[in-house]
Design a protein around this motif. Sequence first.
Motif, PDB file in Angstrom:
ATOM      1  N   GLY A   1       0.823  -1.196   0.000  1.00  0.00           N
ATOM      2  CA  GLY A   1       0.000   0.000   0.000  1.00  0.00           C
ATOM      3  C   GLY A   1       0.860   1.249   0.000  1.00  0.00           C
ATOM      4  N   PHE A   2       0.270   2.350  -0.446  1.00  0.00           N
ATOM      5  CA  PHE A   2       1.007   3.586  -0.660  1.00  0.00           C
ATOM      6  C   PHE A   2       0.299   4.750   0.019  1.00  0.00           C
ATOM      7  CE2 PHE A   2       1.417   0.592  -4.080  1.00  0.00           C
ATOM      8  CZ  PHE A   2       2.783   0.559  -4.344  1.00  0.00           C
ATOM      9  N   CYS A   3       1.057   5.562   0.752  1.00  0.00           N
ATOM     10  CA  CYS A   3       0.496   6.775   1.363  1.00  0.00           C
ATOM     11  C   CYS A   3      -0.656   6.375   2.301  1.00  0.00           C
ATOM     12  CB  CYS A   3       0.053   7.729   0.254  1.00  0.00           C
ATOM     13  SG  CYS A   3      -0.679   9.276   0.762  1.00  0.00           S
ATOM     14  N   TRP A   4      -1.888   6.780   2.019  1.00  0.00           N
ATOM     15  CA  TRP A   4      -3.030   6.353   2.832  1.00  0.00           C
ATOM     16  C   TRP A   4      -3.040   4.836   2.965  1.00  0.00           C
ATOM     17  CZ3 TRP A   4      -7.286   3.244   1.870  1.00  0.00           C
ATOM     18  CH2 TRP A   4      -8.363   3.344   2.770  1.00  0.00           C
ATOM     19  N   GLY A   5      -2.765   4.140   1.884  1.00  0.00           N
ATOM     20  CA  GLY A   5      -2.735   2.680   1.909  1.00  0.00           C
ATOM     21  C   GLY A   5      -1.559   2.110   2.680  1.00  0.00           C
ATOM     22  N   GLY A   6      -0.496   2.893   2.837  1.00  0.00           N
ATOM     23  CA  GLY A   6       0.637   2.436   3.635  1.00  0.00           C
ATOM     24  C   GLY A   6       0.261   2.299   5.106  1.00  0.00           C
ATOM     25  N   ARG A   7      -0.542   3.242   5.592  1.00  0.00           N
ATOM     26  CA  ARG A   7      -1.052   3.122   6.968  1.00  0.00           C
ATOM     27  C   ARG A   7      -1.933   1.886   7.089  1.00  0.00           C
ATOM     28  NH1 ARG A   7      -6.110   4.455   9.048  1.00  0.00           N
ATOM     29  NH2 ARG A   7      -6.129   4.625  11.341  1.00  0.00           N
ATOM     30  N   ILE A   8      -2.793   1.679   6.093  1.00  0.00           N
ATOM     31  CA  ILE A   8      -3.697   0.536   6.130  1.00  0.00           C
ATOM     32  C   ILE A   8      -2.928  -0.781   6.149  1.00  0.00           C
ATOM     33  CG2 ILE A   8      -5.500  -0.681   4.838  1.00  0.00           C
ATOM     34  CD1 ILE A   8      -6.448   1.880   6.269  1.00  0.00           C
ATOM     35  N   ILE A   9      -1.794  -0.831   5.483  1.00  0.00           N
ATOM     36  CA  ILE A   9      -0.988  -2.065   5.486  1.00  0.00           C
ATOM     37  C   ILE A   9      -0.648  -2.495   6.910  1.00  0.00           C
ATOM     38  CG2 ILE A   9       1.371  -2.905   5.041  1.00  0.00           C
ATOM     39  CD1 ILE A   9      -0.406  -3.303   2.670  1.00  0.00           C
ATOM     40  N   TRP A  10      -0.194  -1.564   7.736  1.00  0.00           N
ATOM     41  CA  TRP A  10       0.162  -1.910   9.111  1.00  0.00           C
ATOM     42  C   TRP A  10      -1.063  -2.418   9.881  1.00  0.00           C
ATOM     43  CZ3 TRP A  10       5.123  -2.339  10.295  1.00  0.00           C
ATOM     44  CH2 TRP A  10       6.069  -1.563   9.637  1.00  0.00           C
ATOM     45  N   LEU A  11      -2.206  -1.758   9.678  1.00  0.00           N
ATOM     46  CA  LEU A  11      -3.426  -2.190  10.364  1.00  0.00           C
ATOM     47  C   LEU A  11      -3.870  -3.564   9.887  1.00  0.00           C
ATOM     48  CD1 LEU A  11      -5.566   1.103  10.347  1.00  0.00           C
ATOM     49  CD2 LEU A  11      -3.930   0.319  12.072  1.00  0.00           C
ATOM     50  N   TYR A  12      -3.776  -3.791   8.581  1.00  0.00           N
ATOM     51  CA  TYR A  12      -4.238  -5.072   8.042  1.00  0.00           C
ATOM     52  C   TYR A  12      -3.293  -6.209   8.447  1.00  0.00           C
ATOM     53  CZ  TYR A  12      -6.767  -8.207   4.943  1.00  0.00           C
ATOM     54  OH  TYR A  12      -7.547  -9.238   4.451  1.00  0.00           O
ATOM     55  N   ALA A  13      -2.032  -5.902   8.617  1.00  0.00           N
ATOM     56  CA  ALA A  13      -1.082  -6.912   9.076  1.00  0.00           C
ATOM     57  C   ALA A  13      -1.452  -7.404  10.466  1.00  0.00           C
ATOM     58  CB  ALA A  13       0.333  -6.355   9.065  1.00  0.00           C
ATOM     59  N   ALA A  14      -1.958  -6.508  11.309  1.00  0.00           N
ATOM     60  CA  ALA A  14      -2.409  -6.910  12.646  1.00  0.00           C
ATOM     61  C   ALA A  14      -3.765  -7.603  12.587  1.00  0.00           C
ATOM     62  CB  ALA A  14      -2.484  -5.682  13.551  1.00  0.00           C
ATOM     63  N   HIS A  15      -4.565  -7.249  11.606  1.00  0.00           N
ATOM     64  CA  HIS A  15      -5.934  -7.765  11.489  1.00  0.00           C
ATOM     65  C   HIS A  15      -6.006  -9.174  10.893  1.00  0.00           C
ATOM     66  CE1 HIS A  15     -10.220  -7.814  10.345  1.00  0.00           C
ATOM     67  NE2 HIS A  15      -9.827  -8.186   9.138  1.00  0.00           N
ATOM     68  N   ASN A  16      -5.261  -9.413   9.816  1.00  0.00           N
ATOM     69  CA  ASN A  16      -5.375 -10.678   9.076  1.00  0.00           C
ATOM     70  C   ASN A  16      -4.151 -11.544   9.305  1.00  0.00           C
ATOM     71  OD1 ASN A  16      -5.714 -12.797   7.290  1.00  0.00           O
ATOM     72  ND2 ASN A  16      -6.194 -11.528   5.523  1.00  0.00           N
ATOM     73  N   LYS A  17      -4.303 -12.564  10.131  1.00  0.00           N
ATOM     74  CA  LYS A  17      -3.180 -13.434  10.470  1.00  0.00           C
ATOM     75  C   LYS A  17      -2.775 -14.339   9.314  1.00  0.00           C
ATOM     76  CE  LYS A  17      -3.501 -11.603  14.521  1.00  0.00           C
ATOM     77  NZ  LYS A  17      -2.629 -10.453  14.851  1.00  0.00           N
ATOM     78  N   ASP A  18      -3.594 -14.384   8.249  1.00  0.00           N
ATOM     79  CA  ASP A  18      -3.256 -15.195   7.080  1.00  0.00           C
ATOM     80  C   ASP A  18      -2.387 -14.447   6.078  1.00  0.00           C
ATOM     81  OD1 ASP A  18      -4.713 -17.397   8.001  1.00  0.00           O
ATOM     82  OD2 ASP A  18      -6.573 -16.665   7.104  1.00  0.00           O
ATOM     83  N   LEU A  19      -2.156 -13.175   6.318  1.00  0.00           N
ATOM     84  CA  LEU A  19      -1.288 -12.386   5.449  1.00  0.00           C
ATOM     85  C   LEU A  19       0.157 -12.837   5.668  1.00  0.00           C
ATOM     86  CD1 LEU A  19      -1.255  -9.910   3.476  1.00  0.00           C
ATOM     87  CD2 LEU A  19      -0.798  -8.503   5.496  1.00  0.00           C
ATOM     88  N   LYS A  20       0.811 -13.302   4.600  1.00  0.00           N
ATOM     89  CA  LYS A  20       2.157 -13.855   4.757  1.00  0.00           C
ATOM     90  C   LYS A  20       3.233 -12.785   4.810  1.00  0.00           C
ATOM     91  CE  LYS A  20       3.380 -17.735   2.834  1.00  0.00           C
ATOM     92  NZ  LYS A  20       3.334 -18.715   3.939  1.00  0.00           N
ATOM     93  N   ALA A  21       3.044 -11.694   4.083  1.00  0.00           N
ATOM     94  CA  ALA A  21       4.022 -10.611   4.072  1.00  0.00           C
ATOM     95  C   ALA A  21       3.391  -9.376   3.469  1.00  0.00           C
ATOM     96  CB  ALA A  21       5.270 -11.009   3.275  1.00  0.00           C
ATOM     97  N   ALA A  22       3.944  -8.208   3.797  1.00  0.00           N
ATOM     98  CA  ALA A  22       3.387  -6.961   3.293  1.00  0.00           C
ATOM     99  C   ALA A  22       4.481  -5.916   3.164  1.00  0.00           C
ATOM    100  CB  ALA A  22       2.276  -6.454   4.211  1.00  0.00           C
ATOM    101  N   VAL A  23       4.223  -4.922   2.329  1.00  0.00           N
ATOM    102  CA  VAL A  23       5.155  -3.805   2.139  1.00  0.00           C
ATOM    103  C   VAL A  23       4.363  -2.507   2.199  1.00  0.00           C
ATOM    104  CG1 VAL A  23       6.807  -2.679   0.604  1.00  0.00           C
ATOM    105  CG2 VAL A  23       6.741  -5.182   0.733  1.00  0.00           C
ATOM    106  N   ALA A  24       4.764  -1.616   3.107  1.00  0.00           N
ATOM    107  CA  ALA A  24       4.095  -0.323   3.287  1.00  0.00           C
ATOM    108  C   ALA A  24       4.994   0.786   2.758  1.00  0.00           C
ATOM    109  CB  ALA A  24       3.790  -0.087   4.761  1.00  0.00           C
ATOM    110  N   PHE A  25       4.517   1.507   1.753  1.00  0.00           N
ATOM    111  CA  PHE A  25       5.231   2.662   1.238  1.00  0.00           C
ATOM    112  C   PHE A  25       4.729   3.907   1.946  1.00  0.00           C
ATOM    113  CE2 PHE A  25       6.043  -0.369  -2.065  1.00  0.00           C
ATOM    114  CZ  PHE A  25       7.174   0.047  -2.759  1.00  0.00           C
ATOM    115  N   TYR A  26       5.616   4.542   2.706  1.00  0.00           N
ATOM    116  CA  TYR A  26       5.368   5.809   3.416  1.00  0.00           C
ATOM    117  C   TYR A  26       3.964   5.921   3.994  1.00  0.00           C
ATOM    118  CZ  TYR A  26       4.952   6.527  -1.721  1.00  0.00           C
ATOM    119  OH  TYR A  26       4.727   6.372  -3.064  1.00  0.00           O
ATOM    120  N   GLY A  27       3.608   4.947   4.815  1.00  0.00           N
ATOM    121  CA  GLY A  27       2.314   4.961   5.481  1.00  0.00           C
ATOM    122  C   GLY A  27       2.368   5.734   6.792  1.00  0.00           C
TER     123      GLY A  27
END
Length: 288
Positions: free
Chosen positions: A162-188
């Motif tokens: 995710g990018f910008c607004w979506g970069g913040r969401i990446i961190w939240l979704y990483a805590a929310h969905n335990k099935d997420l294997k990996a993620a990359v947050a651009f300037y969230g």
Amino acid sequence: MSDDPTNSSATDGGRRAFLKTSLALGFALAVQPVSAQTITTSSDGLVAGEIQVPSLGVDIPAYRAMPSGTGPFPVMLVIQEIFGVHEHIKDVCRRFAKLGYYAIAPELYARQGDPSTADIQKIVTEIVPNVPDAQVMADLDNTVAFAKASGSGDTTRLGATGFCWGGRIIWLYAAHNKDLKAAVAFYGILGGKASPTSTLKPQNPLDIVSTIKTPVLGLYGGKDDNIPAALIEQMRAGLSRAKSPAEIVVYPDTPHGFFADYRPSYHKAAAEDAWARAQGWFKQYGVV
């Protein structure tokens, strides 16, 4: 009901509820004119285009791109910038599809407004503040379910970026969905206005840092006026205390939006390094 086929409305508690039913064509109004260095990725060899994802009782528009060969393919959630799912986000989906992913970007503001036709003031004051985090989490979950049900997406190999607004969401979704294997947050965004009693934005990444066990790679600019260096260091320290596999990379002398090749903020060297790091991160954690 609106006469415009791209929009529908309903009354809910005395308020009109907006529903954006199709994606923007081209780039959002707020980012015009686009730069001459804008990257355009061909859809040759891909199945790419707009689709509809059922979520919370409505269909929200999304952009999907995947190889034209036989799947299922690893799934990559692509989470929009503040400008919604416009041409840049679609292009990022095609870039991932060229790498062998089923890439999908749902329009996460669909119920609150149309960022593609709004100026930046309207986006930041009338649309974004009214998008509940809980709604976003549900829309992402339902997008994953859609990918799985399609038969073309292998959600056991689920990644997100995710990018910008979506970069913040990446961190939240990483805590929310335990099935997420990996993620990359651009300037969230990491901190700021949030309230535990809010139905819209109860927490920021710094508030939940101890719960993030998913490998998240955070990519930040050292000259980002929107994200102070002190907050980045707080996030790093929190991840370290939590023994999280997440990491943060900071590019010195690099501004916010450094990956956005269609904007003046684009920083070619940092963007190319970040793209390579993102690919390596997903491979390291089995999202291939």
